[in-house]
Write a protein that holds these residues in place. Structure first.
Motif, PDB file in Angstrom:
ATOM      1  N   UNK A  44      40.887  52.601  29.694  1.00  9.08           N
ATOM      2  CA  UNK A  44      41.576  53.892  29.573  1.00  9.08           C
ATOM      3  C   UNK A  44      43.021  53.709  29.119  1.00  9.08           C
ATOM      4  N   UNK A  45      43.583  54.784  28.562  1.00 10.47           N
ATOM      5  CA  UNK A  45      44.985  54.752  28.142  1.00 10.47           C
ATOM      6  C   UNK A  45      45.905  54.534  29.339  1.00 10.47           C
ATOM      7  N   UNK A  46      45.536  55.070  30.486  1.00 12.99           N
ATOM      8  CA  UNK A  46      46.358  54.915  31.687  1.00 12.99           C
ATOM      9  C   UNK A  46      46.390  53.465  32.149  1.00 12.99           C
ATOM     10  N   UNK A  47      45.208  52.858  32.256  1.00 18.67           N
ATOM     11  CA  UNK A  47      45.144  51.460  32.706  1.00 18.67           C
ATOM     12  C   UNK A  47      45.861  50.536  31.732  1.00 18.67           C
ATOM     13  N   UNK A  48      45.629  50.739  30.453  1.00 18.61           N
ATOM     14  CA  UNK A  48      46.211  49.842  29.461  1.00 18.61           C
ATOM     15  C   UNK A  48      47.742  49.933  29.437  1.00 18.61           C
ATOM     16  N   UNK A  49      48.279  51.138  29.670  1.00 13.48           N
ATOM     17  CA  UNK A  49      49.734  51.287  29.720  1.00 13.48           C
ATOM     18  C   UNK A  49      50.313  50.506  30.901  1.00 13.48           C
ATOM     19  N   UNK A  50      49.656  50.590  32.049  1.00 15.57           N
ATOM     20  CA  UNK A  50      50.100  49.832  33.222  1.00 15.57           C
ATOM     21  C   UNK A  50      49.939  48.337  32.981  1.00 15.57           C
ATOM     22  N   UNK A  51      48.823  47.955  32.397  1.00 19.20           N
ATOM     23  CA  UNK A  51      48.555  46.538  32.160  1.00 19.20           C
ATOM     24  C   UNK A  51      49.574  45.932  31.207  1.00 19.20           C
ATOM     25  N   UNK A  52      50.087  46.735  30.281  1.00 11.46           N
ATOM     26  CA  UNK A  52      51.114  46.239  29.363  1.00 11.46           C
ATOM     27  C   UNK A  52      52.342  45.768  30.119  1.00 11.46           C
ATOM     28  N   UNK A  53      52.659  46.438  31.231  1.00 12.53           N
ATOM     29  CA  UNK A  53      53.776  46.006  32.076  1.00 12.53           C
ATOM     30  C   UNK A  53      53.432  44.697  32.778  1.00 12.53           C
ATOM     31  N   UNK A  54      52.200  44.607  33.258  1.00 15.50           N
ATOM     32  CA  UNK A  54      51.785  43.398  33.981  1.00 15.50           C
ATOM     33  C   UNK A  54      51.849  42.159  33.099  1.00 15.50           C
TER      34      UNK A  54
END
Length: 356
Positions: free
Chosen positions: A86-96
């Protein structure tokens, strides 16, 4: 040369779709030209919108995702269906994975918190994250947390929120020693539930570095700006937030009705319109849009789902400030410098939280 702040955007979250999200990102880009954006979402929808903003297109890239977390999805459903895709997960994962310094989403709050907690994890010494909001007051602005991350709080959780809120106030307001109050049903030390009284005792008697404890505050103290940071648990904090939003809308409706009722009222409005313009600006919820997820190993900002472009830009602005002023490092320093007795309680609370 200034290193750009990299912000990951969940371009599919919110009530109004990617058109509003990208319009808000463009507003934020103008205010912060030293920002690079990564836009996560359906590329077929995002590309035509992005082409309307040539300058933004030059500082942004699109990462295609094919799953959108719905505003009504339960956190568990969002994790099962939207994890990794999802766009939500991928945005968070980009920070990780250090492809971004902060993530901003206007999507489902529960899903965003669940994904952020699973993906980024909580900081060492923090039992649970909290959502912090900037609150307009008669004195200027204050920080209120938690406004909805979790229901209930132990004394240690309240102390951790006091530490995190104080660090955020130093970052956002540039106050060296912000005052911190615990929200309670009265200011007397004998009042309130045991968790709040115990947190107050520890902050008062043992003290915590970087926390200038004021004492108990009541609901009316939030809008008065009695303290720089108001600490409470998520159930009461969220009710207070929604009540304030509703009251502001109610007052605005009353004023509109009163100003148009008679010819004399309309003339009075014309004479006082400059004053009403100032009032409108102070009551504009867009200026304070954006909740910070504190206590995670990364910066995540939650925008109101119904925010317009200006409101979403305010959430992006907040993420930018959190990164530029090194909020995470300030929180970690304050957590590490806790007295040994408080740190021991914190470690036990964190362990219990992880087992639950």
């Amino acid at each position: 040369m200034t290193v750009p702040v990299r912000i990951a955007i969940d371009a599919m979250g919110g009530d109004h779709g990617p058109e509003t999200i990208l319009a808000g990102v463009e507003v934020a880009r103008v205010r912060h030209p030293d920002t690079a954006f990564v836009l996560f979402g359906d590329e077929a929808r995002l590309r035509p919108i992005l082409e309307k903003y040539p300058a933004l297109a030059a500082s942004a890239r699109i990462v295609h995702t094919d799953v959108v977390v719905g505003m009504d999805d339960k956190p568990s459903q969002a994790l099962r269906r939207g994890r990794y895709r999802s766009s939500m997960w991928r945005a968070i994962d980009a920070v990780k994975v250090n492809e971004a310094d902060a993530a901003v989403s206007a999507g489902n709050t529960g899903a965003l918190m669940a994904m952020a907690k699973v993906n980024l994890r909580t900081m060492p010494g923090i039992g649970r994250p909290a959502i912090a909001a900037i609150w307009p007051t008669l004195r200027g602005e204050s920080i209120v947390l938690d406004v909805g991350a979790s229901i209930g709080a132990t004394a240690q959780s309240l102390i951790e929120m006091a530490i995190m809120g104080s660090a955020m106030a130093r970052t956002v307001f540039d106050i060296e020693h912000p005052t911190v109050g615990l929200l309670n049903v009265g200011v007397e030390e004998i009042k309130g539930v045991e968790e709040v009284k115990e947190a107050g005792r520890i902050l008062r008697e043992e003290g915590v570095p970087d926390v200038r404890y004021f004492g108990f505050v009541e609901g009316n103290d939030i809008g008065a700006g009695t303290v720089d940071v108001v600490v409470t648990e998520g159930f009461s904090g969220n009710i207070a937030l929604k009540t304030a939003e509703g009251t502001a809308k109610q007052l605005a409706a009353y004023l509109r009705a009163a100003m148009g009722r008679t010819l004399r009222a309309r003339l009075g409005y014309l004479l006082a319109r400059d004053a009403f313009a100032v009032l409108r600006q102070k009551m504009d919820p867009r200026r304070s849009n954006g909740g910070v997820f504190l206590g995670l190993n990364g910066v995540v900002i939650k925008s109101h789902g119904g925010a317009d472009a200006e409101g979403f830009a305010a959430a992006v602005d907040l993420g930018y400030d959190m990164v530029r002023h090194r909020l995470l490092a300030r929180i970690q320093t304050s957590i590490v410098s806790r007295p040994a007795s408080v740190a021991t309680i914190g470690a036990e609370a964190a362990e219990a939280e992880g087992q639950s």
